[in-house]
Scaffold this active site. Sequence first.
Site, PDB file in Angstrom:
ATOM      1  N   LYS A 198      34.775  27.327  60.250  1.00  0.00           N
ATOM      2  CA  LYS A 198      34.037  26.538  59.810  1.00  0.00           C
ATOM      3  C   LYS A 198      34.482  25.216  59.933  1.00  0.00           C
ATOM      4  CE  LYS A 198      29.604  26.242  57.623  1.00  0.00           C
ATOM      5  NZ  LYS A 198      29.488  24.366  58.685  1.00  0.00           N
ATOM      6  N   SER A 234      26.786  23.193  53.024  1.00  0.00           N
ATOM      7  CA  SER A 234      26.538  24.007  54.403  1.00  0.00           C
ATOM      8  C   SER A 234      26.420  25.593  54.712  1.00  0.00           C
ATOM      9  CB  SER A 234      27.501  23.778  55.492  1.00  0.00           C
ATOM     10  OG  SER A 234      27.729  22.567  56.563  1.00  0.00           O
ATOM     11  N   LYS A 280      37.797  22.646  62.866  1.00  0.00           N
ATOM     12  CA  LYS A 280      37.181  21.629  63.094  1.00  0.00           C
ATOM     13  C   LYS A 280      36.906  21.426  65.004  1.00  0.00           C
ATOM     14  CE  LYS A 280      35.994  18.316  60.097  1.00  0.00           C
ATOM     15  NZ  LYS A 280      35.806  18.232  58.602  1.00  0.00           N
ATOM     16  N   LYS A 335      39.709  23.550  51.255  1.00  0.00           N
ATOM     17  CA  LYS A 335      38.723  23.775  50.676  1.00  0.00           C
ATOM     18  C   LYS A 335      37.588  24.569  50.336  1.00  0.00           C
ATOM     19  CE  LYS A 335      37.720  19.717  52.388  1.00  0.00           C
ATOM     20  NZ  LYS A 335      36.740  19.031  53.451  1.00  0.00           N
ATOM     21  N   ASP A 378      34.915  28.224  46.529  1.00  0.00           N
ATOM     22  CA  ASP A 378      34.898  29.710  47.218  1.00  0.00           C
ATOM     23  C   ASP A 378      33.754  30.035  47.967  1.00  0.00           C
ATOM     24  OD1 ASP A 378      36.701  31.545  45.006  1.00  0.00           O
ATOM     25  OD2 ASP A 378      35.099  30.563  43.773  1.00  0.00           O
ATOM     26  N   HIS A 432      41.752  32.995  60.216  1.00  0.00           N
ATOM     27  CA  HIS A 432      40.851  34.232  59.960  1.00  0.00           C
ATOM     28  C   HIS A 432      40.954  34.825  59.709  1.00  0.00           C
ATOM     29  CE1 HIS A 432      40.982  32.062  64.620  1.00  0.00           C
ATOM     30  NE2 HIS A 432      39.757  31.554  64.798  1.00  0.00           N
ATOM     31  N   HIS A 433      41.287  34.713  57.790  1.00  0.00           N
ATOM     32  CA  HIS A 433      41.486  35.748  56.838  1.00  0.00           C
ATOM     33  C   HIS A 433      39.577  35.658  57.021  1.00  0.00           C
ATOM     34  CE1 HIS A 433      40.330  31.723  54.757  1.00  0.00           C
ATOM     35  NE2 HIS A 433      40.224  32.721  53.293  1.00  0.00           N
ATOM     36  N   ARG A 434      38.582  35.199  56.698  1.00  0.00           N
ATOM     37  CA  ARG A 434      37.120  34.802  56.228  1.00  0.00           C
ATOM     38  C   ARG A 434      36.539  35.005  57.839  1.00  0.00           C
ATOM     39  NH1 ARG A 434      34.890  35.423  51.058  1.00  0.00           N
ATOM     40  NH2 ARG A 434      36.662  36.942  50.217  1.00  0.00           N
TER      41      ARG A 434
HETATM   42  P1  NAD Z   1      30.623   8.308  59.292  1.00  0.00           P
HETATM   43  O1  NAD Z   1      31.034   8.048  60.777  1.00  0.00           O
HETATM   44  O2  NAD Z   1      29.525   8.750  59.002  1.00  0.00           O
HETATM   45  O3  NAD Z   1      31.039   7.460  58.080  1.00  0.00           O
HETATM   46  C1  NAD Z   1      32.127   6.586  58.331  1.00  0.00           C
HETATM   47  C2  NAD Z   1      32.115   5.006  58.349  1.00  0.00           C
HETATM   48  O4  NAD Z   1      33.035   4.445  57.680  1.00  0.00           O
HETATM   49  C3  NAD Z   1      31.665   5.099  59.197  1.00  0.00           C
HETATM   50  O5  NAD Z   1      30.735   3.359  58.456  1.00  0.00           O
HETATM   51  C4  NAD Z   1      32.507   3.701  59.381  1.00  0.00           C
HETATM   52  O6  NAD Z   1      32.453   2.811  60.338  1.00  0.00           O
HETATM   53  C5  NAD Z   1      33.506   3.406  58.847  1.00  0.00           C
HETATM   54  N1  NAD Z   1      35.269   2.985  58.662  1.00  0.00           N
HETATM   55  C6  NAD Z   1      35.554   3.094  59.794  1.00  0.00           C
HETATM   56  N2  NAD Z   1      36.803   3.229  59.273  1.00  0.00           N
HETATM   57  C7  NAD Z   1      36.635   2.472  58.375  1.00  0.00           C
HETATM   58  C8  NAD Z   1      37.510   1.027  57.877  1.00  0.00           C
HETATM   59  N3  NAD Z   1      38.954   0.289  58.393  1.00  0.00           N
HETATM   60  N4  NAD Z   1      37.236   0.282  57.200  1.00  0.00           N
HETATM   61  C9  NAD Z   1      36.171   0.772  56.229  1.00  0.00           C
HETATM   62  N5  NAD Z   1      35.536   1.115  56.921  1.00  0.00           N
HETATM   63  C10 NAD Z   1      35.300   1.900  57.903  1.00  0.00           C
HETATM   64  O7  NAD Z   1      31.459   9.894  58.753  1.00  0.00           O
HETATM   65  P2  NAD Z   1      31.480  10.491  57.316  1.00  0.00           P
HETATM   66  O8  NAD Z   1      30.691  11.665  57.509  1.00  0.00           O
HETATM   67  O9  NAD Z   1      30.667   9.789  55.818  1.00  0.00           O
HETATM   68  O10 NAD Z   1      32.897  10.688  56.795  1.00  0.00           O
HETATM   69  C11 NAD Z   1      33.825   9.888  56.530  1.00  0.00           C
HETATM   70  C12 NAD Z   1      35.044  11.040  55.330  1.00  0.00           C
HETATM   71  O11 NAD Z   1      34.622  11.987  55.087  1.00  0.00           O
HETATM   72  C13 NAD Z   1      36.104  11.758  56.644  1.00  0.00           C
HETATM   73  O12 NAD Z   1      37.173  11.750  56.150  1.00  0.00           O
HETATM   74  C14 NAD Z   1      35.342  12.601  56.729  1.00  0.00           C
HETATM   75  O13 NAD Z   1      36.019  13.587  57.523  1.00  0.00           O
HETATM   76  C15 NAD Z   1      34.989  13.037  55.450  1.00  0.00           C
HETATM   77  N6  NAD Z   1      34.039  13.928  55.433  1.00  0.00           N
HETATM   78  C16 NAD Z   1      32.670  13.914  55.361  1.00  0.00           C
HETATM   79  C17 NAD Z   1      31.934  14.896  55.525  1.00  0.00           C
HETATM   80  C18 NAD Z   1      30.794  15.512  55.295  1.00  0.00           C
HETATM   81  O14 NAD Z   1      29.641  15.868  55.413  1.00  0.00           O
HETATM   82  N7  NAD Z   1      30.153  14.385  56.169  1.00  0.00           N
HETATM   83  C19 NAD Z   1      32.143  16.415  54.573  1.00  0.00           C
HETATM   84  C20 NAD Z   1      33.575  15.926  53.531  1.00  0.00           C
HETATM   85  C21 NAD Z   1      34.560  15.476  54.455  1.00  0.00           C
END
Ligand code: NAD
Length: 472
Positions: free
Chosen positions: A71, A363, A107, A95, A100, A65-67
Amino acid sequence: MAKHKEPNFYESVQRNFDRAAALTSLPKGLLAQIREVNSVYQMRFPVKIGKEYKVIEAYRAQHSHHRSPTKGGIRYSQKVNQQEVMALASLMTYKCALVDVPFGGAKGGVKISPRDYTAAQLESITRRYTTELIKKNFIGPGVDVPAPDYGTGAREMAWIFDTYSVFVGGIDAAACVTGKPVQQNGIRGRGEATGRGVYYGIREVLADRELMDSINMTTGTEGKTIALQGLGNVGYHAGTICTKEGGMKVISVAEYEGAIYTESGIDLDKLVKHRKRSGSILNFPGAENLEQRKMTLEVDCDVLIPAALENQIRKDNAKKIKAKIIAEAANGPTTADAEEILLKKNKIIIPDMYLNAGGVTVSYFEWLKNLSHMRFGRMDKRFDENTYLNIVNLIERKTSKPISAHEKMMVARGAEEIDLVRSGLEETMVTAYNQIRGIMKRRKKVTDLRTAAFISALNKISSDYISMGVFP
Ligand code: NAD
């Protein structure tokens, strides 16, 4: 002798933190405060599914909660557990600081597999989860602002916004969640943001001559090959933008149902259509099916992009990774044990905390847009266009060299919201990369990008704490 157990995701994050913290001279108490997760709300609530009630397990963790607000995304997955949510919330703090974005990290997770539910049932679950967050003051424009993550997207964010508006409301209600559909107070470019940021990050690393020399690779993105794990929001956009804007080539894709490979390159739009039609990425014309989906990770390519889930590269398969660069689009795809192996093998790991920061960056833009109640570009677009047009007309008159209406339009174009979002994102990714590399150049003991990224984040978080007077 006791067998060494591979660290779980949270333990890996903590180990990476400790490695970086040991290289700083920050006070121990301050580091201890930053390291821990401040609050975790674990909930269980009933939702009527068909004729039965099902008890759903869910979480929201606020790491720091430093900011304010905190999110971070909300994940829907059968694998959700408290440690995972804590790891993801911690990463969000680092991150945000690194790029910044003035938020603390958080989460959420709901322990369900979205595939097992209809859209109406997912809506009930999402709305009930939101009311639980409201009840405990774990959501609000200045409190905690969720966003999409694995298994969720704009649709879920619209349900969250609507539920919040009904129960709490207020003039800034739209800023209680980001990643909303554009028509419902979202922002253009949020859907592609994480993947686009992944491209900018890869591009910066590939342009870094010193780093490329260290792994014997030529600079530039053009013609470089990619193996991609996960064709979801992040994977699809990252792969598509790397191909279309960077001239790279995706030669292998893994999804839930299997993996494919072709040296000549995979058109991801066609692959998505093929998957929609047939229900699988397998049997894609022109590509061969791989025996197991995990084989994509081991394909001989320049850049491996894990874009699915954590703990994909572990002690047992790290030695088989042939890619010279591991671009962590997903959160936590490499365990701390695997990382040691990869670094010894002279691989470059572009860390999650930096590489997938594009999502939270845009975001942040969406949150600002919601609070200002105005679309980006509305004030300046016409003014810029008129100014550019005046300059072009003046040059035309002075040189007596007329240019076509089309050429004039090209030069005298004011920025739309999407242009500004992309420009802000690119600036963010380039600046953060330079800061990370700056630390590596100044500090000889810092030899990998993740440790440098952590140090950059820790310096910023500590100065926040110090300026608050918490640690004088
Ligand atoms: P998503 O649900 O849209 O897509 C993930 C895909 O990975 C799915 O289609 C799923 O079927 C597939 N998958 C799952 N296990 C698998 C495996 N073992 N082998 C191959 N494919 C597999 O999710 P996303 O939003 O794209 O998120 C993916 C990663 O990115 C996560 O680690 C998430 O925390 C990270 N992330 C997402 C965002 C965002 O804006 N959505 C932002 C930062 C980080």
